[in-house]
Design a protein around this motif. Structure first.
Motif: not given
Length: 175
Positions: A107-112, A134-147, A158-162
């Protein structure tokens, strides 16, 4: 004087004047300061180091995405003139679509990447809070974090990417 000696003298003069010119430089630009370098030192690492202050939620990110990202990445990140950001199709071929969920390892790479390069027409124009949102929105749209999850310097790493475990890490001790 022989032809060989003339060539040796000519080469020595040419190399000597080239070295002198190289020392002087072309007089273009100006020396870079530590402050200038610091402005580009934007390393958000998987271990959480290098993240700036700020925070954002998917709800905050949605209108920012609509304003600054949708033209290229489409509604809900499903793809537009540029790659889709949302979805998890299988990576079963070299040319399979690569999204945030199925390809990115951290997730740090997405943010960066968002922080450095987006929007592509105005890179580095987003505030820290906008990048987190924006990072939170994209992660949530991918169901990787809660809304309603808040992303910040502590929670985002701490977000574990698939696809995290499918990369060979060059420096595993840094993670």
């Amino acid at each position: 004087m022989s032809t060989r000696n003339v060539l040796v003298v000519f080469a020595a003069l040419a190399l000597g004047s080239t070295a002198a010119l190289a020392q002087q430089g072309p007089n273009l630009g100006q020396p870079i300061t530590e402050a200038d370098v610091g402005a580009w030192n934007l390393n958000a690492m998987p271990d959480g180091s290098g993240f700036p202050p700020g925070s954002g939620t998917p709800e905050q990110g949605k209108p920012i995405y609509a304003q600054k990202c949708v033209a290229c990445h489409g509604e809900g990140g499903k793809g537009g003139i540029n790659a889709p950001l949302v979805g998890n199709p299988p990576l079963n071929a070299i040319d399979a679509p690569k999204t945030i969920a199925n390809f990115w390892g951290y997730s740090s790479t997405v943010f960066d990447f968002i922080r450095r390069a987006m929007p592509w027409t105005q890179p580095r124009s987003l505030t820290n809070d906008e990048v987190y949102a924006i990072t939170a929105y994209i992660l949530a749209e991918n169901k990787l974090i809660g809304p309603t999850d808040v992303m910040n310097a502590q929670t985002l790493p701490k977000v574990k990417m698939p696809n995290r475990d499918n990369f060979i890490i060059r420096f595993p001790d840094r993670i």
